[in-house]
Structures are given as C-alpha cells and as structure tokens.
Design a protein around this motif. Structure first.
Motif, PDB file in Angstrom:
ATOM      1  N   GLN A 280       5.808   9.213   1.387  1.00 18.34           N
ATOM      2  CA  GLN A 280       6.488   8.510   2.485  1.00 18.34           C
ATOM      3  C   GLN A 280       6.955   9.517   3.539  1.00 18.34           C
ATOM      4  O   GLN A 280       7.641  10.493   3.219  1.00 18.34           O
ATOM      5  CB  GLN A 280       7.689   7.722   1.962  1.00 18.34           C
ATOM      6  CG  GLN A 280       8.372   6.889   3.047  1.00 18.34           C
ATOM      7  CD  GLN A 280       9.432   5.955   2.469  1.00 18.34           C
ATOM      8  OE1 GLN A 280       9.876   6.121   1.332  1.00 18.34           O
ATOM      9  NE2 GLN A 280       9.841   4.964   3.249  1.00 18.34           N
ATOM     10  N   PRO A 281       6.569   9.329   4.828  1.00 23.64           N
ATOM     11  CA  PRO A 281       7.055  10.240   5.880  1.00 23.64           C
ATOM     12  C   PRO A 281       8.548  10.044   6.120  1.00 23.64           C
ATOM     13  O   PRO A 281       9.058   8.922   6.016  1.00 23.64           O
ATOM     14  CB  PRO A 281       6.240   9.836   7.108  1.00 23.64           C
ATOM     15  CG  PRO A 281       5.799   8.435   6.857  1.00 23.64           C
ATOM     16  CD  PRO A 281       5.691   8.281   5.369  1.00 23.64           C
TER      17      PRO A 281
ATOM     18  N   ARG B 259       2.711  10.840   9.539  1.00 22.65           N
ATOM     19  CA  ARG B 259       1.612  11.144   8.599  1.00 22.65           C
ATOM     20  C   ARG B 259       2.130  11.198   7.159  1.00 22.65           C
ATOM     21  O   ARG B 259       3.333  11.327   6.910  1.00 22.65           O
ATOM     22  CB  ARG B 259       0.951  12.469   8.972  1.00 22.65           C
ATOM     23  CG  ARG B 259       0.278  12.420  10.346  1.00 22.65           C
ATOM     24  CD  ARG B 259      -0.664  13.568  10.559  1.00 22.65           C
ATOM     25  NE  ARG B 259      -1.832  13.479   9.666  1.00 22.65           N
ATOM     26  CZ  ARG B 259      -2.852  14.323   9.714  1.00 22.65           C
ATOM     27  NH1 ARG B 259      -2.852  15.317  10.602  1.00 22.65           N
ATOM     28  NH2 ARG B 259      -3.867  14.201   8.881  1.00 22.65           N
ATOM     29  N   LEU B 260       1.198  11.144   6.221  1.00 30.20           N
ATOM     30  CA  LEU B 260       1.524  11.089   4.796  1.00 30.20           C
ATOM     31  C   LEU B 260       2.361  12.304   4.373  1.00 30.20           C
ATOM     32  O   LEU B 260       1.945  13.448   4.552  1.00 30.20           O
ATOM     33  CB  LEU B 260       0.218  11.057   3.981  1.00 30.20           C
ATOM     34  CG  LEU B 260       0.313  10.630   2.520  1.00 30.20           C
ATOM     35  CD1 LEU B 260       0.729   9.174   2.398  1.00 30.20           C
ATOM     36  CD2 LEU B 260      -1.026  10.862   1.819  1.00 30.20           C
TER      37      LEU B 260
ATOM     38  N   LEU C  56       2.194   5.315  12.188  1.00 25.39           N
ATOM     39  CA  LEU C  56       1.959   5.597  10.772  1.00 25.39           C
ATOM     40  C   LEU C  56       0.518   6.062  10.565  1.00 25.39           C
ATOM     41  O   LEU C  56      -0.421   5.478  11.109  1.00 25.39           O
ATOM     42  CB  LEU C  56       2.238   4.355   9.928  1.00 25.39           C
ATOM     43  CG  LEU C  56       3.663   3.771  10.034  1.00 25.39           C
ATOM     44  CD1 LEU C  56       3.851   2.646   9.030  1.00 25.39           C
ATOM     45  CD2 LEU C  56       4.721   4.845   9.833  1.00 25.39           C
TER      46      LEU C  56
ATOM     47  N   GLU D  45      -5.002   6.894   5.887  1.00 31.52           N
ATOM     48  CA  GLU D  45      -3.659   7.464   5.704  1.00 31.52           C
ATOM     49  C   GLU D  45      -2.591   6.424   6.045  1.00 31.52           C
ATOM     50  O   GLU D  45      -1.546   6.356   5.400  1.00 31.52           O
ATOM     51  CB  GLU D  45      -3.517   8.707   6.611  1.00 31.52           C
ATOM     52  CG  GLU D  45      -2.433   9.654   6.154  1.00 31.52           C
ATOM     53  CD  GLU D  45      -2.481  10.997   6.884  1.00 31.52           C
ATOM     54  OE1 GLU D  45      -1.405  11.450   7.316  1.00 31.52           O
ATOM     55  OE2 GLU D  45      -3.591  11.568   7.014  1.00 31.52           O
ATOM     56  N   ARG D  46      -2.863   5.624   7.050  1.00 28.95           N
ATOM     57  CA  ARG D  46      -1.923   4.563   7.444  1.00 28.95           C
ATOM     58  C   ARG D  46      -1.688   3.592   6.283  1.00 28.95           C
ATOM     59  O   ARG D  46      -0.538   3.207   6.004  1.00 28.95           O
ATOM     60  CB  ARG D  46      -2.462   3.827   8.664  1.00 28.95           C
ATOM     61  CG  ARG D  46      -1.685   2.572   9.042  1.00 28.95           C
ATOM     62  CD  ARG D  46      -2.246   1.918  10.314  1.00 28.95           C
ATOM     63  NE  ARG D  46      -1.790   0.545  10.416  1.00 28.95           N
ATOM     64  CZ  ARG D  46      -0.567   0.186  10.803  1.00 28.95           C
ATOM     65  NH1 ARG D  46       0.323   1.106  11.122  1.00 28.95           N
ATOM     66  NH2 ARG D  46      -0.237  -1.079  10.875  1.00 28.95           N
TER      67      ARG D  46
ATOM     68  N   GLN E  77      -1.962   4.221   3.120  1.00 23.94           N
ATOM     69  CA  GLN E  77      -1.169   4.910   2.094  1.00 23.94           C
ATOM     70  C   GLN E  77       0.315   4.942   2.469  1.00 23.94           C
ATOM     71  O   GLN E  77       1.185   4.741   1.624  1.00 23.94           O
ATOM     72  CB  GLN E  77      -1.694   6.339   1.897  1.00 23.94           C
ATOM     73  CG  GLN E  77      -3.045   6.432   1.197  1.00 23.94           C
ATOM     74  CD  GLN E  77      -3.510   7.885   1.102  1.00 23.94           C
ATOM     75  OE1 GLN E  77      -4.065   8.434   2.048  1.00 23.94           O
ATOM     76  NE2 GLN E  77      -3.290   8.504  -0.047  1.00 23.94           N
ATOM     77  N   VAL E  78       0.576   5.204   3.748  1.00 28.42           N
ATOM     78  CA  VAL E  78       1.972   5.265   4.219  1.00 28.42           C
ATOM     79  C   VAL E  78       2.610   3.885   4.133  1.00 28.42           C
ATOM     80  O   VAL E  78       3.783   3.744   3.742  1.00 28.42           O
ATOM     81  CB  VAL E  78       2.041   5.816   5.661  1.00 28.42           C
ATOM     82  CG1 VAL E  78       3.458   5.690   6.223  1.00 28.42           C
ATOM     83  CG2 VAL E  78       1.592   7.270   5.701  1.00 28.42           C
TER      84      VAL E  78
ATOM     85  N   LEU F  30       7.888   4.498   7.565  1.00 27.88           N
ATOM     86  CA  LEU F  30       8.708   5.660   7.949  1.00 27.88           C
ATOM     87  C   LEU F  30      10.143   5.493   7.471  1.00 27.88           C
ATOM     88  O   LEU F  30      10.775   4.452   7.694  1.00 27.88           O
ATOM     89  CB  LEU F  30       8.677   5.827   9.472  1.00 27.88           C
ATOM     90  CG  LEU F  30       9.480   7.003  10.053  1.00 27.88           C
ATOM     91  CD1 LEU F  30       8.876   8.341   9.617  1.00 27.88           C
ATOM     92  CD2 LEU F  30       9.524   6.931  11.582  1.00 27.88           C
TER      93      LEU F  30
END
Length: 912
Positions: A437-438, A483-484, A502, A537-538, A540-541, A547
């Motif tokens: 998590q960013p 980002r991740l 994200l 990646e989005r 996954q986030v 965020l």
C-alpha cells in the motif's frame, strides 16, 4: 435541531445553488451534438463568431453555454480530456467571480479553461495566477493547447524576462503568472517615467489557482520594492552622540522584552540636545515632522543601552556581526532591520552601511481587489469562507465530486510524546509498505520531515522526501507517490499541482524514461508495456486499500489538514487517512487545553500506548479554530493599515499616470505655483489680522527661498486697501513674468518634457520619503493603546495629516525647482564601461517577523532606462577668496552655502 431537519429536507444553500447551476449545464450539453459535428476549422471559427456577437451587444452570459461547449470539444480534441458536468458547474462559478471548491483530483486546471476562454473573448486579457513558476509554465503550455487551437494567444510571466517580453506576455489574450510576478510588475510600472515603459495593461479578470494559499496564507506578507536610501551616516552619528550622554534616570528599560523608552526628563533633555544639533524641526520631539528623528533616537537608545558587545554582537574586521542568542554562533550576512544595525554601527564607530528603504509596497489583498472580476479555485476554502467574503467579496461554492468519495477518514491517534508517536508511525508505515500500500506522509515542517526520515532509515523503509526548492523534480516525486509500496514524506501538500494516480502517472513516466527515445516501433512497444505495468500495479494498489494518507501532526489550519487528506480517494478510488498526535506537538503545546490533556494522558496511557477519542479530536478542532481566528485578525490588521496607505497610493499613482498621459502639464505647474504663493502669503499674513501684525520678514525670506523673488512688499503696504489677496495677485504676476522670461527661446515641447520630469521626480522622491515616515509611524503607533486610544484610528488620523503635508511639499518643491532651475539640453552620454545601475530589491516581507520571504530581483534597469536627454542643474557651489569651493555646513538642516535658499540636505547635500 430545526436547522438540521430543514437541511435534510431541502438541502443546504450550497446544494440548492449547485442544482440551479445544473440547469445551465443542461443547456451546455444540448449544444454538444452540434459542436462535436464541426470540423477543426469550423470549431476554431467559433471564436470570431463569439467576438462579433459581443461587438453586436451580446453579453458574456449569453455566450456561456455555447462557449463552454466549444471549449469542452476543443479540450477533447487537443488534450484527450472531456469536461465532466461537475467541472462545467465549477467553470460557471469561476465566470461569476466565485471560488470553486473542488476536491483534489477533480481537474481544477482543466476547469479554469472554461471561464478563462469566455472572459478572454472581449480582448481585455485574463490573468491565471499560480503558486509557483513551474506551474505557470506547465499550465501555459498544457492548457495553452486548447486556447491556441481556438485562436487565442497565450503568454507566461516568469522571472528574468525583459520588459519587452513581459509587455508581449501581458498583451496576450491569456497570461499565466505567479502572484509575486504580477504584484511586482504593478509596482515597477508605477515607478516608470512613461507609458511606453509600462508592461501591464488595465486589469480585467484574474482566476487564482490554489486561491486559499495565495489570498489567505501569503496575504500576511506585503510585496515590497526597496532601494538604497540617502546616506544618513551623519544623522546616525549625531543621534548616537546625544544618546551616549544619557544617564539611567533619562530612560526606562525592560530587559525581558528588550524595550526601552525615554522618561519625561529624558524627553526634555533629548529635545534640547537635538535642537542644539540642528536635528529637530520646531521644539517638540513628538511633533509629526519629527517622526523619523524619534525613530532613529529609539533605535540609538536600544543600540547603546540594551545591546551588549560580545553578547548580542561582535565587531569583526570593522563590521558588526550578530550573534545568535540560541546557538551563540556568528550570523554573517544577517542584519537587524529598521535602522537598528546602523545604530549599532554608529555606536561602535565602524563604517555605517546604507539601509534599504521602501520605494513601493502593496498587500496581495489590495492588489487583487483592483481586478473588476476576481475568482479562484482550490480543494479547501469552506473553512475560510467568511474571510473570502469580508476581504474580497467572493462566495465559496462547494462543487460535488464526479464520483462519490470512497476514502475512510479515521479518528486521530494520541500518544504521550513524540518518541512514542514516531515509533508507532514507523511501525505502521513498514506494515503498509510490506503489503504494497502506498503511503503519503504529511509533516508540518522540514525539520520534522528530516527527523521522521531518520526513523524510517533505521527501520530500513525505502522512502522519498520532497524538497520544495525544486518544484519540477518535486512534481515528478508526487506523481509517482501512488505506486506499489511507495512512501513519500511531504511538508504541506498545498499547491503541488500534480495528481497522485494509483499505480503511477503515465505522463511523468514517459518524460522520465522515454524522453530521449525517438519515435518508432521500439518506443511504441515500450509505451504499451509501460501502460500495462501501470494498470497491473493499479489493480495491486486497489487491492491493498488505495493511498494511505498519514498525518504526523495537526496543522494550525484545518484547511491544510483537509488538503493532505484530499490527496487520497481521487475519482472514487478507495483510500484511508489518519493523524498521529502527541502532547509535544506545537498545536497542542501552545493552543490545546493542556491541563485536561496532560491529566488524561498521564493517567490512562502507558509508554507506547495510543488513545483514540472523538472528544479529544473535537478539542483539537476547537484549538485549530482559535488559531485560524487569530491568524485572520493578523491578516485583517495588515489590510486595515494598508488600506490607509492604499487610498494615498491610488492618488499618487493616478496623479503620475495623468502627468505621463498629458500633452501639456503647464496648467498643473501654474496651479502648483498659485497654491504655493497663496500658502506662503497666508502663512506669514494670517486671515483676520491687520497689516501691522503680519510677519513681513518671514514672507520675504520664504518668497526668496521658494520663488527666487524679492518683491517690494514694504512699498505695497504703503498703499490703501492692502490685503492678502492683493499680495497674492502681485506676487503671482511677478512669478509669471519670471517664468515667461526663463522659457523664452526654449522649444515648447522640450520645456513640457522638463516640467513633466520635474513633476514625476518630485512626486517619486516625496512619496518614497512619505513611505519611510509611515513605516516609522507604524512601528510606534501601537504604543497609543496605553493611552486608551485605538492604534488604527490614530494611524489613519496621522497618516492623513502626513499626506496633506506631502502634497504641500510636492507643490512647493516643484515650484522651487522650476523657478530656480537652469536647464541645459544635452545629447545623451553613453554609459561608461563598468557603470552599474543602482540596485532595487523586491521583497515579500513578513510584517510581524520581518523575515524576507522572496528572491531578489534587479529592477534598476526598468526604472532608469530611456531617460530623456536633459539635465536639471543645481546652482554651483560658490568659491572662497582663495579659490577653494565653500565647504558643507556642519548641519544638514542649515542653509546651503551655494545661496539657493534651500536646506543643505535638499540641495548639494543630496546623495549622489
């Protein structure tokens, strides 16, 4: 209770207003099929059609639906972005001179194109104001694609542009600039000698991005242009010599407050000594004419009786160097303000460095209120809505989000001390990073950012720290904060101007990774792969919760906290926000209910343990409201004092503009001369008095000093029915004849130029001195509160009296100079090699702390360029019997030995 029920049934006033604007959006949408069917050329031709309709009498409101639909289509074709309906509502609010409060990620930059295009159609110019130079350049280029596609010109103002470049940028239909550049250009324009040199044109409409940051946060500090003052070394040394003779009964000092004041006996002693030294006008130290002398006396007192050598400062290499009271280190290059440093230099007998003097200043409040239409946009304005309306007459309209907000705002966590808090933060960030998590971490100062960075390094947590000095690199860091597993520490997230998307920001990744790669199959393949990576990646986030915004401390203003929170949950993304607090935090320590907090914490908390309580969160919000109210009072006070100067500034600047624009200023000069003569006569021959009571000697002296005339006043008094009006009439006739003889044989155009230059130079000189006097008055006016008087009322009254004196002084000096001057017209002399123009410095000065919050600019060239080829020559200094030039008198207030009749300081004693 009833209000809540009514709100639930009918909606708030804001909801009803937004619904009303929604009806206009329906009309805009009705134009979309027609507009989208147009070719590029037809779409571009809309601008010409709109301008023709305006010329035929249509109003901007009549054009709004079709113009907005046109901009929407142009943005879709050039940027690939289509305005949402809620963005249309924001555009309507901007057009109406209101503040559009739109959450982060809702596309405020794109919203501005709607109102900007519509208001640029009349050709009077629209200024789009940004918080930094990077955003001004970026937005002018980015949104400029839409404007240029529709046939409008776009300019951008950044530092280090020439006047020619600035003028061209201001002539554009749309101009992007920072608030500082706009304000300084306005001040510099009003220091120039002709309209041709000025760069700005009349104000029309300004749209302020991050309006709360510019019109609220930065509005505490006025813009100031300063330059070197006349050499006052003699004055400093003269006052210093007097102060050194004072003994303890002459003054009272408070070492805790570092303040010192004269006693009654000390004041009488000072008056006698200053009068003997020729430094006092009249006999009363506190006469309004002696404001500056009092200021210098107070500073000399402080320097001699409060500041101690080797404790407060040292003398090193013939210079006074300040010692930091907290660290004991020397602070090379730092100087005390308001003449205090010069007073210490006089005390120590070292060379007195010239102080900078204010040449022009304005607050942002008074600058932006000059625009006939002012609007703005930001993510957070509702908490400051009363101030926006009181100061700027702007309503705040809260615009709904395009997609409902999914972010969860959790209650604050409280810890005993900062060590426990930072340890908990580091632990939480590590856990979040491990699951991908960013995290965006908000701090209140650079110092706290660095402290937290050390904690994270100890835990082995990868992270980035934003450096506000480099806006462009900062934008790249912010862009990738989604980002991740990214961890980004930022101090104050207002005005970053970059979305946190994200999975990462495609545009910035392209710029970072594909910038130097030529077009071709290889680049296209990398771009496709990059898009796929960002989307993967989005996802996954999103799975990790979006965020996470972590606040390490509550800011003084709720608005700043809301800006930080608003970075999470853009466009319907999931998100989370939480603040971590401790008793060591500045807000709690200074403004919080300390006893209740301390009792609660110490009784219930173990080391490292946290407490979550809605009651404490409410108490924090109350503390924030207190600080907001206090800061509003400070800003309001700045405005109140500047309003007094602003009225005077308008008079002087309008007078300057009229002189520059006039074909002939002879009428002004003649009126000045007539008023001066009348003033001189009635000063020596008051109304309702008999001729035998008149001070004829004083009248003759003043006529000779100012007009260089020696009228036979005694013989006139022998005549019957003599009165003041007869004296005025005859002296006026003599002065007219003298002036006619002086200008005989001089080309009228050249003489008009002489009169214009004398008028403007005197206006500028006296306005500069007037500003210095007002500055000195402002420093001491608060003392009137001890006499149960309101300082602002006292300031208004005395400032008005000083302004009346200013106008009289300008009239007298213009008359004196033109009656006495010898005019020689010469060819322009080329500047010698190595010649340096005087430095003029622009400041953004905090009036409370005295801190300089801005860069320095050299405005000298702008002020001194293109001067006409003429000289105004003072009378020559006479020579003594042995051929030596007569030396200057001991006092600068004594008559000048050249015989001009003026004081030495106003004649040959002038600097330069």
């Amino acid at each position: 209770m009833l209000a809540s029920l009514a709100k639930s049934l009918f909606g708030s006033a804001n909801d009803r207003y937004v619904a009303k604007l929604g009806k206009i959006v329906e009309t805009i949408n009705a134009f979309e099929p027609t507009i989208s069917a147009m070719t590029d050329d037809e779409l571009r031709g809309q601008t010409g059609l709109f301008r023709q309709r305006l010329a035929d009498g249509a109003k901007l409101d009549d054009l709004l639906p079709e113009a907005f639909a046109t901009v929407r289509e142009a943005a879709s074709r050039t940027l690939g972005q289509r305005h949402y309906d809620v963005q249309m509502i924001g555009g309507i609010a901007l057009h109406r001179g209101e503040i559009a409060e739109m959450r982060t990620g809702e596309g405020k930059t794109l919203v501005a194109t709607l109102a900007t295009y519509l208001n640029a159609l009349p050709g009077k110019g629209v200024h789009v104001v940004t918080v930094n130079d990077y955003l001004a350049k970026r937005d002018a280029e980015w949104m400029g694609q839409v404007y240029r596609f529709l046939g409008l010109s776009v300019g951008v103002i950044v530092p280090n542009l020439s006047d020619v470049e600035r003028r061209a940028a201001y002539q554009a239909d749309i101009t992007y600039a920072t608030n500082n550049e706009l304000g300084f250009d306005y001040l510099r324009d009003n220091m120039k000698f002709s309209r041709e040199q000025m760069v700005q044109r009349p104000f029309n409409h300004a749209i302020v991005d991050e309006v709360d940051s510019i019109l609220i946060d930065e509005a505490r500090t006025p813009l100031i242009i300063s330059g070197p003052t006349d050499d006052k070394s003699e004055l400093y040394m003269g006052v210093d010599a007097i102060v050194k003779q004072f003994e303890e009964p002459d003054y009272e000092k408070d070492e805790k407050q570092k303040s010192i004041v004269l006693t009654e006996d000390g004041t009488e002693k000072a008056e006698r000594m200053l009068e003997a030294a020729g430094l006092l006008e009249g006999t009363n130290l506190y006469d309004i004419a002696n404001t500056q002398v009092v200021h210098h006396l107070n500073q000399a007192l402080k320097a001699n009786k409060m500041f101690k050598r080797d404790i407060d400062y040292i003398v090193k290499d013939g210079k006074v160097v300040i010692i930091d009271e907290f660290t004991g280190r020397m602070m090379d290059g730092r100087r005390w303000s308001d003449g205090l440093h010069q007073a210490v230099e006089a005390k120590e007998g070292v060379q007195i460095e010239p102080e900078n003097q204010t040449l022009a200043s304005i607050t942002f409040q008074n600058y932006f209120r000059m625009y006939p239409k002012l609007s703005g946009m930001t993510g957070t304005a509702a908490t400051e809505a009363p101030e926006f309306f009181d100061i700027y007459r702007m309503n705040v309209v809260t615009i709904p989000t395009n997609v409902p907000v999914q972010r969860i705002d959790e209650d604050d966590e409280f810890y005993k001390n900062i060590t426990d808090k930072f340890a908990a933060i580091a632990k939480e960030i590590k856990a979040r990073q491990e699951k991908g998590q960013p995290v965006l971490v908000g701090t209140v100062s650079i110092e706290k950012s660095e402290m937290l960075s050390e904690y994270l390094e100890q835990e082995g947590i990868r992270h980035s720290v934003l450096n506000a000095r480099f806006h462009e690199s900062e934008a790249h860091i912010v862009a990738q904060a989604g980002r991740l597993g990214a961890v980004t520490i930022a101090t104050n997230m207002a005005g970053r101007g970059t979305d946190i998307k994200l999975g990462g920001n495609l545009e910035f990744r392209m710029e970072d990774e594909l910038k130097d790669m030529p077009e071709g199959p290889e680049r296209d393949a990398l771009l496709a792969r990059m898009k796929a990576e960002i989307e993967a990646e989005r996802q996954q986030v999103l799975a990790a919760g979006g965020l996470f915004v972590l606040g390490t401390e509550r800011h003084e203003s709720r608005r700043i906290d809301n800006q930080l929170r608003g970075r999470s949950g853009r466009q319907g993304d999931p998100g989370l926000s939480r603040f971590y607090l401790s008793l060591d935090d500045d807000l709690l320590r200074i403004f919080g209910p300390q006893t209740a907090f301390a009792r609660l914490m110490n009784k219930n908390l173990e080391d490292g343990e946290a407490i979550v309580s809605p009651w404490i969160s409410k108490a924090i919000e109350t503390a924030q409201k207190k600080v907001e109210a206090r800061n509003y009072d400070i800003r309001k006070q700045v405005v109140e004092f500047d309003d007094v100067m602003n009225d005077q500034r308008k008079v002087i600047y309008e007078q300057r503009a009229e002189i520059m624009d006039a074909d002939n200023v002879s009428d002004v000069v003649e009126d000045f001369r007539a008023e001066t003569i009348r003033g001189l006569v009635f000063a020596s021959c008051p109304e309702a008095t008999y001729p035998e009571q008149w001070d004829i000697e004083r009248l003759k002296e003043s006529l000779e000093e100012v007009l260089d005339l020696q009228p036979p006043v005694e013989s006139w008094l022998q005549e019957d029915a003599v009165d003041q009006d007869m004296l005025v009439e005859r002296i006026q006739l003599m002065s007219d004849e003298r002036m006619a003889a002086k200008t005989e044989g001089v080309e009228p155009d050249r003489w008009i130029q002489v009169e214009k230059n004398v008028l403007i130079q005197n206006l500028d000189h006296h306005w500069k001195e007037h500003l210095a006097t007002l500055d000195a008055l402002r420093q001491v006016i608060h003392l009137r509160s001890y006499a149960q008087k309101k300082p602002i009322d006292e300031y208004k009254q005395e400032a008005f009296m000083l302004f009346e004196r200013l106008l009289i002084a300008i009239r007298e000096d213009v008359t004196r100079m033109l009656m006495r001057v010898q005019v020689q017209f010469e060819e322009p002399v080329p500047m010698p090699a190595g010649f340096a123009l005087p430095e003029f410095v622009t400041h953004h000065i905090d009036p409370l702390s005295g801190d300089d919050n801005s860069a320095d600019f050299d405005a000298g060239g702008a002020l001194l360029s293109n001067l006409p080829p003429m000289q105004v020559v003072r009378p020559e200094m006479p020579e003594s019997a042995d051929g030596e030039t007569v030396v200057a008198p001991a006092s600068r207030n004594a008559p000048c030995p050249c015989g001009s009749g003026r004081k030495y300081k106003h004649c040959h004693g002038q600097a330069g």
